[in-house]
Write a protein that holds these residues in place. Sequence first.
Motif, short mmCIF file in Angstrom:
data_model
loop_
_atom_site.label_atom_id
_atom_site.label_comp_id
_atom_site.label_asym_id
_atom_site.label_seq_id
_atom_site.Cartn_x
_atom_site.Cartn_y
_atom_site.Cartn_z
N TRP A 84 0.81 -1.21 0.00
CA TRP A 84 0.00 0.00 0.00
C TRP A 84 0.85 1.27 0.00
O TRP A 84 0.54 2.23 -0.70
N LEU A 85 1.91 1.29 0.79
CA LEU A 85 2.73 2.50 0.86
C LEU A 85 3.55 2.72 -0.40
O LEU A 85 4.02 3.83 -0.64
N PRO A 90 -3.14 7.61 -4.51
CA PRO A 90 -3.64 7.56 -3.14
C PRO A 90 -4.46 6.29 -2.92
O PRO A 90 -5.09 5.77 -3.84
N ILE A 91 -4.46 5.81 -1.69
CA ILE A 91 -5.25 4.63 -1.33
C ILE A 91 -5.95 4.88 -0.01
O ILE A 91 -5.41 5.54 0.88
N ILE A 92 -7.19 4.38 0.07
CA ILE A 92 -7.94 4.45 1.32
C ILE A 92 -8.38 3.04 1.70
O ILE A 92 -8.56 2.18 0.85
N LEU A 110 2.05 7.14 5.34
CA LEU A 110 3.01 6.96 6.44
C LEU A 110 2.54 7.60 7.74
O LEU A 110 2.88 7.13 8.82
N GLU A 111 1.77 8.65 7.64
CA GLU A 111 1.28 9.33 8.84
C GLU A 111 0.21 8.50 9.57
O GLU A 111 0.19 8.44 10.78
N MET A 146 0.98 13.08 -4.29
CA MET A 146 1.87 13.50 -5.36
C MET A 146 3.13 14.15 -4.79
O MET A 146 4.23 13.95 -5.28
N ILE A 147 2.99 14.93 -3.71
CA ILE A 147 4.14 15.55 -3.06
C ILE A 147 5.05 14.47 -2.46
O ILE A 147 6.27 14.53 -2.60
N VAL A 148 4.45 13.47 -1.82
CA VAL A 148 5.23 12.38 -1.25
C VAL A 148 5.99 11.64 -2.34
O VAL A 148 7.17 11.33 -2.20
N ASN A 149 5.34 11.35 -3.47
CA ASN A 149 6.01 10.68 -4.58
C ASN A 149 7.17 11.52 -5.12
O ASN A 149 8.24 11.01 -5.39
#
Length: 178
Positions: A84-85, A90-92, A110-111, A146-149
Amino acid sequence: MKRFDPTERIGVNATERIITKNLGWIFREQSIADVGIDAIIEQVENGEPTGKFIAIQIKSGIGNFYRNEKNLTYYVSNVHYNYWLNLNIPIILVAHLPDEDETYWQQINLENLKKSKKDGKLRFHLNSNLMKNLKIDFLKFYQLKMIVNLTYIVEKQILMILMILLRILNLLTMQQYV
């Protein structure tokens, strides 16, 4: 032991109804090779698909969760934690409780997805009703993913540059001794 229990299908159908009827978005169930994503949803604005997707894992029935008065907690295997990470959209995780006819959701990132020695854990606040909050939070967590990627890509490039610099430094050091 029952040969058939409709709980799983009830959760998928309830989630599909909320996504299509209440949000007006596209729900695409993953019926082939479900390895941690049950469906993909696509945001629709003014009747036009946007090309913005969210992956969904659906868990149905209280037996999948630990519950207290404020939260549901779902424990995640290391395989799903890593899978998932590492998704690039995005995933919910959706929690459907058929006995209460309530559907909750939590973004997996991650949060929110906490790691322990043997597994991961994701906590749902009981005010995270799928119909009320997903549309509002969609753009916020889509942009965050997108920022995390992008951050991950930049970190990999920095590491590559550091490795190259270390090799150059090593070669220069070796030339001094020749």
